[in-house]
Design a protein around this motif. Structure first.
Motif, PDB file in Angstrom:
ATOM      1  N   HIS A  10     -13.488  85.619  10.017  1.00  0.00           N
ATOM      2  CA  HIS A  10     -13.644  84.198  10.321  1.00  0.00           C
ATOM      3  C   HIS A  10     -14.258  84.098  11.716  1.00  0.00           C
ATOM      4  N   VAL A  11     -15.455  83.544  11.785  1.00  0.00           N
ATOM      5  CA  VAL A  11     -16.229  83.498  13.027  1.00  0.00           C
ATOM      6  C   VAL A  11     -16.286  82.057  13.532  1.00  0.00           C
ATOM      7  N   VAL A  12     -16.046  81.889  14.832  1.00  0.00           N
ATOM      8  CA  VAL A  12     -16.128  80.573  15.472  1.00  0.00           C
ATOM      9  C   VAL A  12     -17.034  80.689  16.700  1.00  0.00           C
ATOM     10  N   VAL A  13     -17.983  79.761  16.823  1.00  0.00           N
ATOM     11  CA  VAL A  13     -18.869  79.710  17.986  1.00  0.00           C
ATOM     12  C   VAL A  13     -18.696  78.346  18.656  1.00  0.00           C
ATOM     13  N   HIS A  14     -18.342  78.357  19.943  1.00  0.00           N
ATOM     14  CA  HIS A  14     -18.137  77.127  20.707  1.00  0.00           C
ATOM     15  C   HIS A  14     -19.308  76.888  21.665  1.00  0.00           C
ATOM     16  N   ASN A  15     -19.395  75.655  22.172  1.00  0.00           N
ATOM     17  CA  ASN A  15     -20.325  75.255  23.238  1.00  0.00           C
ATOM     18  C   ASN A  15     -21.781  75.222  22.782  1.00  0.00           C
ATOM     19  N   LEU A  16     -22.012  74.740  21.583  1.00  0.00           N
ATOM     20  CA  LEU A  16     -23.382  74.559  21.109  1.00  0.00           C
ATOM     21  C   LEU A  16     -23.831  73.127  21.394  1.00  0.00           C
ATOM     22  N   PRO A  17     -24.962  72.930  22.094  1.00  0.00           N
ATOM     23  CA  PRO A  17     -25.422  71.558  22.334  1.00  0.00           C
ATOM     24  C   PRO A  17     -25.861  70.888  21.037  1.00  0.00           C
ATOM     25  N   ALA A  18     -25.614  69.597  20.932  1.00  0.00           N
ATOM     26  CA  ALA A  18     -25.917  68.872  19.697  1.00  0.00           C
ATOM     27  C   ALA A  18     -27.408  68.846  19.400  1.00  0.00           C
ATOM     28  N   TRP A  19     -28.272  68.957  20.423  1.00  0.00           N
ATOM     29  CA  TRP A  19     -29.719  68.904  20.203  1.00  0.00           C
ATOM     30  C   TRP A  19     -30.309  70.246  19.773  1.00  0.00           C
ATOM     31  N   LEU A  20     -29.503  71.286  19.746  1.00  0.00           N
ATOM     32  CA  LEU A  20     -29.980  72.624  19.397  1.00  0.00           C
ATOM     33  C   LEU A  20     -30.039  72.822  17.886  1.00  0.00           C
ATOM     34  N   ASP A  21     -31.067  73.534  17.409  1.00  0.00           N
ATOM     35  CA  ASP A  21     -31.118  73.964  16.010  1.00  0.00           C
ATOM     36  C   ASP A  21     -30.159  75.160  15.874  1.00  0.00           C
ATOM     37  N   GLY A  66     -26.628  74.860  29.774  1.00  0.00           N
ATOM     38  CA  GLY A  66     -25.720  74.789  30.911  1.00  0.00           C
ATOM     39  C   GLY A  66     -24.319  75.302  30.667  1.00  0.00           C
ATOM     40  N   ARG A  67     -24.064  75.894  29.482  1.00  0.00           N
ATOM     41  CA  ARG A  67     -22.752  76.476  29.193  1.00  0.00           C
ATOM     42  C   ARG A  67     -22.928  77.793  28.450  1.00  0.00           C
ATOM     43  N   LEU A  68     -22.053  78.744  28.760  1.00  0.00           N
ATOM     44  CA  LEU A  68     -22.044  79.988  27.993  1.00  0.00           C
ATOM     45  C   LEU A  68     -21.481  79.733  26.604  1.00  0.00           C
ATOM     46  N   LEU A  69     -22.102  80.322  25.607  1.00  0.00           N
ATOM     47  CA  LEU A  69     -21.547  80.262  24.264  1.00  0.00           C
ATOM     48  C   LEU A  69     -20.264  81.078  24.212  1.00  0.00           C
ATOM     49  N   GLN A  70     -19.303  80.607  23.445  1.00  0.00           N
ATOM     50  CA  GLN A  70     -18.044  81.325  23.255  1.00  0.00           C
ATOM     51  C   GLN A  70     -17.936  81.740  21.794  1.00  0.00           C
ATOM     52  N   PHE A  71     -17.574  83.001  21.581  1.00  0.00           N
ATOM     53  CA  PHE A  71     -17.568  83.597  20.245  1.00  0.00           C
ATOM     54  C   PHE A  71     -16.203  84.190  19.960  1.00  0.00           C
ATOM     55  N   GLU A  72     -15.655  83.884  18.772  1.00  0.00           N
ATOM     56  CA  GLU A  72     -14.346  84.415  18.380  1.00  0.00           C
ATOM     57  C   GLU A  72     -14.421  84.913  16.934  1.00  0.00           C
ATOM     58  N   THR A  73     -13.664  85.966  16.645  1.00  0.00           N
ATOM     59  CA  THR A  73     -13.525  86.416  15.256  1.00  0.00           C
ATOM     60  C   THR A  73     -12.058  86.686  14.947  1.00  0.00           C
TER      61      THR A  73
END
Length: 275
Positions: A10-21, A66-73
């Motif tokens: 189960h992978v979770v990625v945080h801090n994605l800007p809404a304007w990003l593809d 402006g933010r580091l992506l955060q990744f969890e599994t």
């Protein structure tokens, strides 16, 4: 008995800007997105072990907007799995987007780091739509050539005489010298005296730019050139992926991804549009 090895994560990625593809960034999967109160996105999916490891390595230390992506599994990936993913990532980096494809072009060390990939430079030129363009930091000429190939009339400014000579030479290799006016000098003093429909700023970042958060102050002399270009209707700035658009009011950010086999899911730069 040895503990069972998980086949899905189960992978979770945080801090994605809404304007990003973001779907292009994270890749295939049955992803679900959730928007936080601050407008940033969190996405999650079930991925295979190899896909999860590859994504963990690719997103490690990456900042966008402006933010580091955060990744969890869940469960946690093992070192062995990440070690193989690191090897694969190193191979992919050797298969990135091409700077200049023409033989005989010239670039210095800075150009090898910061040159806009040829295909993306041409795409920027197409988006400019035959406007009169000032390239305020011409460097080795990658952007100026892209605009000229797309039909724009270009004024290319460069403070370093050797780099300007490279840009002039490279424009000749692409057969667009007649569409580019080359000027040796400082854009901060030259721009107020020039007329154009669009000014394009691509300041050198160097290899050591802040991967978490970059602001306009970290890209000298962009602020001064922006002030000097207030008479020009359209202003575009090419900035690192980690640039914080919130520090430049009214800008419209868009992420440009690589086009090579090894970087087609990697953000190469952001384009900020001001008008």
């Amino acid at each position: 008995m040895r503990p069972a090895v998980a086949s899905t994560f189960h992978v979770v990625v945080h801090n994605l800007p809404a304007w990003l593809d973001w779907q292009r960034l994270v890749g295939p999967g049955d992803w679900a997105a959730h928007e936080a109160q601050n407008g940033w996105l969190t996405v999650e999916a079930e991925l295979s072990r190899d896909a999860a490891a590859d994504l963990a390595v690719r997103l490690r230390g990456v900042g966008i907007g402006g933010r580091l992506l955060q990744f969890e599994t869940t469960p946690t990936l093992r070192r062995k799995e990440l070690r193989q993913a690191n090897t694969d990532e190193a191979r992919r980096r050797r298969e990135g987007s091409t700077g200049f494809s023409k033989s005989g072009t010239r670039v210095d060390q800075e150009g090898k780091i910061s040159l806009t990939p040829e295909t993306l430079a041409f795409e920027l030129g197409q988006r400019a739509g035959n406007q009169r363009v000032i390239d305020a930091f011409a460097g080795a000429g990658g952007n100026a050539i892209g605009f000229a190939r797309a039909g724009c009339a270009v004024t290319a400014i460069e403070l370093d005489a050797e780099r300007l000579a490279m840009a002039r030479h490279n424009a000749g290799r692409y057969g667009v010298s007649d569409r580019i006016k080359f000027i040796h000098g400082d854009a901060r003093t030259l721009v107020p005296e020039l007329e154009a429909d669009l000014i394009f700023l691509d300041p050198p970042w160097g290899e050591d730019y802040d991967r978490e958060r970059v602001t306009l102050g970290g890209l000298p002399p962009c602020a001064k050139v922006l002030e000097a270009s207030s008479h020009i209707k359209n202003r575009w700035i090419k900035v690192p992926p980690s640039f914080d658009p919130g520090t430049l009011p009214d800008c419209q950010p868009q992420a440009f991804f690589g086009v090579g086999a090894g970087d087609d899911r990697r953000v190469k730069f952001l384009l900020l549009k001001l008008s």
